[in-house]
Design an enzyme around this catalytic site. Structure first.
Site, PDB file in Angstrom:
ATOM      1  N   GLU A   1      55.197  42.115  42.825  1.00 13.55           N
ATOM      2  CA  GLU A   1      54.613  41.842  41.507  1.00 13.55           C
ATOM      3  C   GLU A   1      55.751  41.368  40.628  1.00 13.55           C
ATOM      4  O   GLU A   1      56.742  42.078  40.450  1.00 13.55           O
ATOM      5  CB  GLU A   1      53.960  43.099  40.925  1.00 13.55           C
ATOM      6  CG  GLU A   1      53.316  42.854  39.573  1.00 13.55           C
ATOM      7  CD  GLU A   1      53.273  44.110  38.728  1.00 13.55           C
ATOM      8  OE1 GLU A   1      53.662  44.033  37.546  1.00 13.55           O
ATOM      9  OE2 GLU A   1      52.877  45.161  39.248  1.00 13.55           O
TER      10      GLU A   1
ATOM     11  N   CYS B   1      54.579  44.425  32.268  1.00 16.71           N
ATOM     12  CA  CYS B   1      54.240  43.224  33.036  1.00 16.71           C
ATOM     13  C   CYS B   1      52.959  42.585  32.529  1.00 16.71           C
ATOM     14  O   CYS B   1      52.674  41.438  32.845  1.00 16.71           O
ATOM     15  CB  CYS B   1      54.123  43.560  34.514  1.00 16.71           C
ATOM     16  SG  CYS B   1      53.051  44.954  34.871  1.00 16.71           S
TER      17      CYS B   1
END
Length: 528
Positions: free
Chosen positions: A265, A302
């Site tokens: 990720e 994020c």
């Protein structure tokens, strides 16, 4: 618990032979005791071999056994809640309420995976019985289910010292699937990592599992992590971090003689599209909510909304002015590490230099300057859509408290803007139901660009649920078919195995005719 600064190699601790390093307090920049020791290459080899040996027995454990193990870890986190939160606060400067909540999140996701494997249907058992009389050829008995991949390497993340680190979702889902785990601890919060590793190691002993089920290795650099990814006994990798770091690991995993899956990720700008209904509800409230979202956790999420598309209108001008005011009044934010702070200053400085070259783009406002090395100002940039389309790198993710407003001529420009996007974890639409109905094509485009579509909410909040998707097309992740949050995350660490013409006693219980585990299965394509 007393910190030793040493790695965990199964049930044993590492040596003091490796290079030394320390964590630094973001609020002061001062080093924190104790001194930690990087793992040696010999310790890495021992951890990998232990994990390989453990896989033989751990992969065959029942869902009930793994569930008890995961619940024991969850109980350990909760019983050490204050100690974990205090140490994490010292090493990250994240607020204590956020960190105590992160302990709860960590425990809850462990329990969620415990419930999933205890129930058992996650293995997707499928049974196609033999058809001996089928013409022109008989069909054999064919049965399949998911089985664990093997030892998994998990990289701890900087911004979630608990929920995306040693005992976080990657570790929980890999252990749930039946895979031993070796964690490469993040050097920014090694004390927190050691506490978490001690809790997991205690659970391994308490549940009488092979000691190689869990190890944790320290390293202040990249050597140990790189070597783990390339080790021939490792079967999968999970990483949360930067695009540069994630891409390097992807390339290492792909370049092996036997390539392995590397679930990373990485980079996401999380675009937000503001439709007229949202502005009609009040520009001031919208600006306040957006400011709170892109500065939450000092912008080190994020899912931070880093690209805001707004159509030109009187209300959009009022919205920009309100947002500008919030940014200008903001006090300095404390970032997680000196490296993150330096990169934030470099990236925002580069963006400011780029946008200053055109009258169509500029730094709209910035917050109060900080005096400490880990400090950062909030920053608000604005640019015209045409300029962004000419310089798409202006929308690259910046880790910290900034965002970019993209001025569009009308909402019709949103289609062009959406088509030009890279992959993202989230895409948000703000408006009313009439707006949504009038923008179906925008929704269809965004389905191809993000893993989670949000209506009238903000992306900085990822619920740990069965339906959650925390993933998306590259560069947000390495594989858009999977998620790192929610119970679907377990499927990263399993593969389908087919059993043809096996006698009943030799089949796994999940595939036996009697269905002794009473799980949901497909028989001849029909749910039973």
């Amino acid at each position: 618990m007393e910190l030793t600064g040493l790695s965990f190699i199964g049930s044993h601790r590492g040596s003091r032979d490796g290079s030394s390093f320390q964590a630094f307090a973001p609020q002061t920049g001062e080093p924190i005791q104790p001194v930690f020791r990087s793992a040696t290459s010999q310790e890495l080899e021992r951890a990998a071999r232990l994990a390989h040996e453990a896989f033989a027995s751990y992969a065959q454990t029942t869902g009930t056994t793994r569930a008890a193990f995961l619940r024991r870890i969850a109980e350990g986190f909760e019983s050490h809640r204050e100690e974990l939160a205090q140490r994490a606060h010292l090493e990250t400067a994240l607020p204590l309420p956020r960190l105590t909540g992160e302990v709860t999140r960590t425990a809850n996701q462990l329990r969620m995976f415990a419930a999933v494997v205890e129930e058992g249907s996650w293995v997707q058992a499928r049974i196609d019985p033999a058809l001996p009389d089928r013409q022109p050829l008989p069909r054999p008995d064919i049965r399949s289910m998911l089985r664990p991949l093997g030892p998994v390497v998990v990289f701890g993340a900087s911004n979630f010292p608990l929920a995306f680190s040693v005992g976080g979702g990657d570790t929980a889902s890999a252990l749930a699937a039946g895979c031993p785990v070796i964690v490469k601890a993040h050097p920014a919060h090694p004390g927190t990592s050691e506490l978490a590793a001690a809790i997991i190691s205690e659970a391994v002993i308490a549940r009488d599992l092979h000691p190689g089920v869990f190890s944790m290795l320290f390293d202040s650099g990249v050597a140990i992590g790189s070597a783990l990814v390339q080790h021939p006994l490792i079967r999968a990798v999970a990483f949360t971090g930067s695009l540069r770091g994630g891409r390097a690991l992807m390339d290492l995993a792909a370049a092996r003689p036997d390539p392995i899956p590397c679930f990373t990720e990485m980079s996401s700008g999380n675009p937000v599209f503001i439709l007229p209904g949202a502005l009609r509800k009040g520009p001031a409230a919208l600006a306040q909510s957006l400011f709170g979202s892109f500065t939450l956790g000092a912008g080190q999420f994020c899912t931070k909304p880093g690209i805001i598309f707004v159509a030109e209108a009187p209300q959009s001008l009022a919205f920009r002015d309100e947002l500008k005011s919030f940014v200008e009044q903001a006090h300095p934010f404390t970032l997680l590490t000196g490296g993150i702070a330096r990169e934030y200053h470099r990236a925002t400085g580069s963006r400011a230099n780029q946008v200053s070259l055109t009258a169509e783009a500029h730094l709209l406002s910035e917050g109060e300057n900080g005096t400490e090395p880990f400090h950062a100002q909030a920053k608000l940039f604005t640019i015209a859509l045409d300029e962004l389309l000419r310089q798409p790198d202006l929308a690259d993710e910046i880790f910290g408290p900034d965002t970019l407003i993209v001025r569009c001529g009308s909402t019709q420009d949103y289609l062009q803007a959406a088509r030009a996007l890279d992959g993202h974890l989230t895409a948000t639409i703000l408006g009313d139901e009439e707006d949504l109905a009038a923008n179906r094509e925008l929704i269809h485009i965004l389905e191809q660009k993000a893993g989670r579509l949000i209506f009238n909410g903000f992306p900085t909040g990822v619920e740990v649920t069965h339906a959650m998707v925390h993933g998306g097309p590259y560069p947000s992740t390495s594989d858009p078919r999977f998620t790192s949050v929610g119970s679907l995350a377990i499927y990263r660490f399993a593969r389908p195995v087919c059993f043809q013409n096996f006698p009943q006693p030799m089949l796994p219980p999940e595939l036996q005719d009697e269905n002794p585990l009473n799980i949901s299965r497909l028989r001849d394509g029909k749910r039973e």
